[in-house]
Motif scaffolding. Structure first.
Motif, short mmCIF file in Angstrom:
data_model
loop_
_atom_site.label_atom_id
_atom_site.label_comp_id
_atom_site.label_asym_id
_atom_site.label_seq_id
_atom_site.Cartn_x
_atom_site.Cartn_y
_atom_site.Cartn_z
N ASN A 1 0.83 -1.21 0.00
CA ASN A 1 0.00 0.00 0.00
C ASN A 1 0.86 1.26 0.00
O ASN A 1 0.57 2.23 -0.71
N LEU A 2 1.92 1.25 0.80
CA LEU A 2 2.81 2.40 0.86
C LEU A 2 3.47 2.65 -0.49
O LEU A 2 3.53 3.80 -0.96
N ASN A 3 3.92 1.60 -1.15
CA ASN A 3 4.53 1.75 -2.46
C ASN A 3 3.54 2.28 -3.48
O ASN A 3 3.88 3.13 -4.31
N ASN A 4 2.28 1.79 -3.42
CA ASN A 4 1.25 2.30 -4.32
C ASN A 4 0.96 3.77 -4.06
O ASN A 4 0.78 4.55 -5.00
N MET A 5 0.93 4.16 -2.80
CA MET A 5 0.68 5.56 -2.46
C MET A 5 1.82 6.45 -2.95
O MET A 5 1.59 7.57 -3.41
N ARG A 6 3.04 5.96 -2.83
CA ARG A 6 4.19 6.73 -3.33
C ARG A 6 4.07 6.94 -4.83
O ARG A 6 4.33 8.03 -5.34
N LEU A 7 3.67 5.91 -5.55
CA LEU A 7 3.49 6.02 -7.00
C LEU A 7 2.37 7.00 -7.33
O LEU A 7 2.51 7.84 -8.22
N GLN A 8 1.26 6.91 -6.60
CA GLN A 8 0.15 7.84 -6.81
C GLN A 8 0.58 9.27 -6.51
O GLN A 8 0.21 10.21 -7.24
N LEU A 9 1.33 9.47 -5.46
CA LEU A 9 1.80 10.80 -5.09
C LEU A 9 2.70 11.37 -6.19
O LEU A 9 2.58 12.55 -6.54
N HIS A 10 3.55 10.54 -6.75
CA HIS A 10 4.41 10.97 -7.85
C HIS A 10 3.56 11.37 -9.06
O HIS A 10 3.79 12.42 -9.68
N THR A 11 2.54 10.57 -9.38
CA THR A 11 1.65 10.86 -10.50
C THR A 11 0.87 12.14 -10.26
O THR A 11 0.73 12.98 -11.15
N ILE A 12 0.38 12.30 -9.03
CA ILE A 12 -0.36 13.52 -8.68
C ILE A 12 0.52 14.74 -8.87
O ILE A 12 0.09 15.76 -9.40
N GLY A 13 1.76 14.64 -8.44
CA GLY A 13 2.69 15.76 -8.59
C GLY A 13 2.89 16.14 -10.05
O GLY A 13 2.90 17.31 -10.41
N THR B 1 -8.88 18.73 -9.34
CA THR B 1 -7.85 17.78 -9.71
C THR B 1 -7.15 17.27 -8.46
O THR B 1 -6.94 16.06 -8.31
N ASP B 2 -6.80 18.18 -7.57
CA ASP B 2 -6.16 17.77 -6.32
C ASP B 2 -7.07 16.80 -5.55
O ASP B 2 -6.61 15.80 -5.03
N ASN B 3 -8.39 17.13 -5.51
CA ASN B 3 -9.33 16.27 -4.78
C ASN B 3 -9.44 14.91 -5.47
O ASN B 3 -9.46 13.88 -4.82
#
Length: 145
Positions: free
Chosen positions: A44-56, A139-141
């Motif tokens: 889950n943490l790795n998926n969140m990191r990937l999502q955070l990178h994509t969001i950025g 978009t942020d939401n």
């Protein structure tokens, strides 16, 4: 020295090895749910990191597009996507689609229509900028899900 040899020879006996093996296997079995939970949390943490990178990346692309369009009468409209007709979901999906299109995702770019009005109107531009700010917030939401 003699005691050390006695301990080593005792531990080498098959019945002692089997007893120790049972204890170790019991501990490992007892801790298996904890290990599985750890692995799931790590995934889950790795998926969140990937999502955070994509969001950025998407947030940066949307911000750059807003800056490029500042002072121009440009609007963007998402073509019919087939997503839920629920207004919140539709706005959230539209914001995400726009951000993906701004980030040069060609499959999403095909869903976005760019509307340009060559006559500059300061009142319209203020509305467009406010809509752009709203889209950035949406978009942020959307990407924080």
């Amino acid at each position: 020295m003699n005691l050390k040899q006695d301990i080593v020879s005792y531990l080498n006996k098959p019945e002692v090895k089997m007893y120790i093996s049972k204890i170790v296997n019991g501990i490992l079995e007892k801790n298996l749910p904890i290990k599985n939970n750890y692995n799931q949390l790590n995934n889950n943490l790795n998926n969140m990191r990937l999502q955070l990178h994509t969001i950025g990346k998407l947030r940066k692309a949307a911000g750059m597009q807003i800056q490029l369009d500042k002072g121009k009468n440009i609007a963007y409209e998402v073509k019919e996507t087939g997503y839920s007709s629920n207004n919140y979901n539709n706005n959230t999906n539209n914001a995400k689609i726009l951000a993906e299109a701004f980030a040069s995702n060609s499959s999403m770019g095909n869903l976005v229509a760019r509307i340009v009005d060559d006559e500059y109107d300061e009142f319209k531009d203020n509305i467009t900028i406010n809509n752009a700010d709203r889209l950035v917030q949406e978009t942020d939401n959307a990407l924080s899900l």
